[in-house]
Design a protein around this motif. Sequence first.
Motif, PDB file in Angstrom:
ATOM      1  N   MET A  16       0.780  12.637  -6.291  1.00 40.44           N
ATOM      2  CA  MET A  16      -0.144  12.902  -5.030  1.00 40.44           C
ATOM      3  C   MET A  16      -0.998  11.225  -4.920  1.00 40.44           C
ATOM      4  O   MET A  16      -0.246  10.870  -4.663  1.00 40.44           O
ATOM      5  CB  MET A  16      -1.181  13.717  -5.050  1.00 40.44           C
ATOM      6  N   LEU A  17      -1.431  10.949  -6.195  1.00 41.93           N
ATOM      7  CA  LEU A  17      -1.998   8.985  -5.937  1.00 41.93           C
ATOM      8  C   LEU A  17      -0.655   7.914  -5.532  1.00 41.93           C
ATOM      9  O   LEU A  17      -0.600   7.302  -5.047  1.00 41.93           O
ATOM     10  CB  LEU A  17      -2.154   8.542  -7.318  1.00 41.93           C
ATOM     11  N   LEU A  18      -0.016   8.620  -6.629  1.00 43.55           N
ATOM     12  CA  LEU A  18       1.360   7.331  -6.538  1.00 43.55           C
ATOM     13  C   LEU A  18       2.114   7.682  -5.072  1.00 43.55           C
ATOM     14  O   LEU A  18       2.695   6.560  -4.975  1.00 43.55           O
ATOM     15  CB  LEU A  18       2.598   8.099  -8.025  1.00 43.55           C
ATOM     16  N   LEU A  19       2.433   8.715  -4.429  1.00 46.12           N
ATOM     17  CA  LEU A  19       2.893   9.105  -3.346  1.00 46.12           C
ATOM     18  C   LEU A  19       2.026   8.234  -1.792  1.00 46.12           C
ATOM     19  O   LEU A  19       2.129   7.978  -1.264  1.00 46.12           O
ATOM     20  CB  LEU A  19       2.927  11.057  -2.872  1.00 46.12           C
ATOM     21  N   CYS A  20       0.580   8.853  -2.371  1.00 45.94           N
ATOM     22  CA  CYS A  20      -0.241   8.416  -1.048  1.00 45.94           C
ATOM     23  C   CYS A  20      -0.101   6.171  -1.015  1.00 45.94           C
ATOM     24  O   CYS A  20       0.093   5.711  -0.709  1.00 45.94           O
ATOM     25  CB  CYS A  20      -1.722   8.181  -1.788  1.00 45.94           C
ATOM     26  N   ILE A  21       0.330   5.777  -2.809  1.00 47.48           N
ATOM     27  CA  ILE A  21      -0.478   4.353  -2.948  1.00 47.48           C
ATOM     28  C   ILE A  21       1.292   3.871  -2.049  1.00 47.48           C
ATOM     29  O   ILE A  21       1.767   2.601  -1.291  1.00 47.48           O
ATOM     30  CB  ILE A  21      -0.555   4.126  -4.174  1.00 47.48           C
ATOM     31  N   THR A  22       2.350   5.416  -2.394  1.00 48.80           N
ATOM     32  CA  THR A  22       3.877   4.044  -2.079  1.00 48.80           C
ATOM     33  C   THR A  22       3.751   4.133  -1.051  1.00 48.80           C
ATOM     34  O   THR A  22       4.673   3.654   0.577  1.00 48.80           O
ATOM     35  CB  THR A  22       4.739   5.069  -2.632  1.00 48.80           C
ATOM     36  N   SER A  23       3.186   5.313  -0.123  1.00 49.71           N
ATOM     37  CA  SER A  23       3.501   5.877   1.329  1.00 49.71           C
ATOM     38  C   SER A  23       2.287   3.823   2.131  1.00 49.71           C
ATOM     39  O   SER A  23       3.005   3.735   3.364  1.00 49.71           O
ATOM     40  CB  SER A  23       2.768   6.553   2.036  1.00 49.71           C
ATOM     41  N   VAL A  24       1.505   4.256   2.390  1.00 57.68           N
ATOM     42  CA  VAL A  24       0.202   2.959   1.683  1.00 57.68           C
ATOM     43  C   VAL A  24       1.817   1.514   2.271  1.00 57.68           C
ATOM     44  O   VAL A  24       1.532   0.677   3.423  1.00 57.68           O
ATOM     45  CB  VAL A  24      -0.892   2.691   1.717  1.00 57.68           C
ATOM     46  N   ALA A  25       1.717   1.024   0.785  1.00 58.86           N
ATOM     47  CA  ALA A  25       3.114   0.216   0.543  1.00 58.86           C
ATOM     48  C   ALA A  25       4.337   0.098   1.645  1.00 58.86           C
ATOM     49  O   ALA A  25       4.526  -0.764   2.011  1.00 58.86           O
ATOM     50  CB  ALA A  25       3.578   0.311  -0.735  1.00 58.86           C
ATOM     51  N   ALA A  26       4.663   1.147   2.380  1.00 57.49           N
ATOM     52  CA  ALA A  26       5.948   1.684   3.142  1.00 57.49           C
ATOM     53  C   ALA A  26       5.051   1.012   4.410  1.00 57.49           C
ATOM     54  O   ALA A  26       6.152   0.380   5.639  1.00 57.49           O
ATOM     55  CB  ALA A  26       6.703   3.256   3.097  1.00 57.49           C
ATOM     56  N   TYR A  27       4.090   1.294   4.810  1.00 55.62           N
ATOM     57  CA  TYR A  27       3.474   1.452   6.488  1.00 55.62           C
ATOM     58  C   TYR A  27       3.845  -0.840   6.454  1.00 55.62           C
ATOM     59  O   TYR A  27       3.592  -1.334   6.942  1.00 55.62           O
ATOM     60  CB  TYR A  27       1.910   1.415   6.381  1.00 55.62           C
ATOM     61  N   LEU A  28       3.014  -1.299   5.288  1.00 54.69           N
ATOM     62  CA  LEU A  28       2.786  -2.764   5.019  1.00 54.69           C
ATOM     63  C   LEU A  28       4.003  -2.554   5.021  1.00 54.69           C
ATOM     64  O   LEU A  28       4.382  -4.265   5.661  1.00 54.69           O
ATOM     65  CB  LEU A  28       1.793  -2.746   3.746  1.00 54.69           C
ATOM     66  N   PHE A  29       4.825  -2.533   4.185  1.00 48.54           N
ATOM     67  CA  PHE A  29       6.398  -3.039   4.640  1.00 48.54           C
ATOM     68  C   PHE A  29       6.758  -3.440   6.087  1.00 48.54           C
ATOM     69  O   PHE A  29       7.233  -4.576   6.151  1.00 48.54           O
ATOM     70  CB  PHE A  29       6.995  -2.821   2.900  1.00 48.54           C
TER      71      PHE A  29
END
Length: 442
Positions: A16-29
């Motif tokens: 879940m943490l990895l999913l959250c981090i990946t989601s935030v990264a996708a937003y930034l990208f």
Amino acid sequence: MGIMSSWQNGRMVMLMLLLCITSVAAYLFYDRQLYFCLLFSLGLIVGIVAYVVYSSNRVAQKMNRMVDSIRYGDFSLNFATKNRSRWEAQLMENINEVMAKFRVELTEKEERHQYYETLLQIVDSCLLVVDRQGQIGWMNRAAEQELCGHRIHRLEELDSLNKDFSLMIQSLQPGEVKVVRIYKEDMMQDMAVAVTDYATSDANLRLVNLRNIRSVLEENEMEAWQKLVRVLTHEIMNSITPIISLSDTLCDRALQQGLDEDSLVWQGMKTIHRRSKGLLAFVENYRRLSRLSAPVLAPVRVGDWLGDIKKLFTSSAIHYIYKVEDENLKLMIDRSQMEQVLINLLKNAGEACDGQTHPEVIIETSYQAEKCIFQLSVTDNGSGILPEVLDKIFIPFYTTKPTGSGIGLSLCKQIMTLHGGSLRVTSEIGKGSCFTLKLLVK
């Protein structure tokens, strides 16, 4: 299980943490227009979600298989633990352990059920399980053989043996024991009946226990008569023997002293002596009832056994008819004792035919292979036996003949009992009587 749950929970938190981090990264990208990195992040998000869904589905499938196995009683389920993740391998091991416990419990229950089923099938008591509506849910082998000869489904079917049989069973209270007399194949049996009530999750049931006590009653009756005869003959002989001796001595002394043989005293002494010896012989005859020896069993052909009997009964006045099913059948019997049984039965049958226009005695044999039972019947066309006399003819000393001793049929009964067989009689006034003996072929 606790360690596995903690490890699995930690694993899910990391995902879940990895999913959250990946989601935030996708937003930034996306915000910085780094589309290649955005695509990579979205693919990673989809992979994480797919992995979580896949893992959950695999666990759910295995749990469903376990539940279905328990529901349908199939405990052969066993999951492989190789090439599994740590938490999944631990889960499979736990499921396998649960299924193994179920298998052990099921095996133990089946063994106990088989043990009790076998135990109930081999007991000689007739056992029935009946519900409140009179439906018979189960009966053991003895009940099938001893009652109607086949499987029955309702209590009312027992009324063919005794019209009040089913009503008595339904009205009987737990703890009570009643005796009911039934008639099967022209044979009378006394059954002791007891019941036990119990309840299951589905219904209130009654366990009916029926035991044939006819043979027990006959054995006890025979033992009682033997004891009585031993006591009576002992006391009578102790009293008669000195009287015989004294009367004989007095007769000799009277002659020595010149007493006339025509005198009243001498005649009286001779009468006392003669009647005392007659009474002694009479008592000695009855002693045979209590001194009957155990049979010496040996294989005897039915043809040889009946062949000797034919030579003894060749009267032209009575027509003796022999219907022998199998002359080569061998019986384990005491030939001398069994010949005495037949001689008594044929002698009685011949006497019963006195006065008939065409006196006839039929000796018929049969063999029931499925039950290993040999049967011989002696049927006459005489006047028959009165119903009030029929139950008494096997009682020692009981006779309706003016010159009878009342021990012939009693001896026959005892000999058949010692052979493990039975002797029964049926009769109809004006048509004759039938004596039937049965023996187990060993």
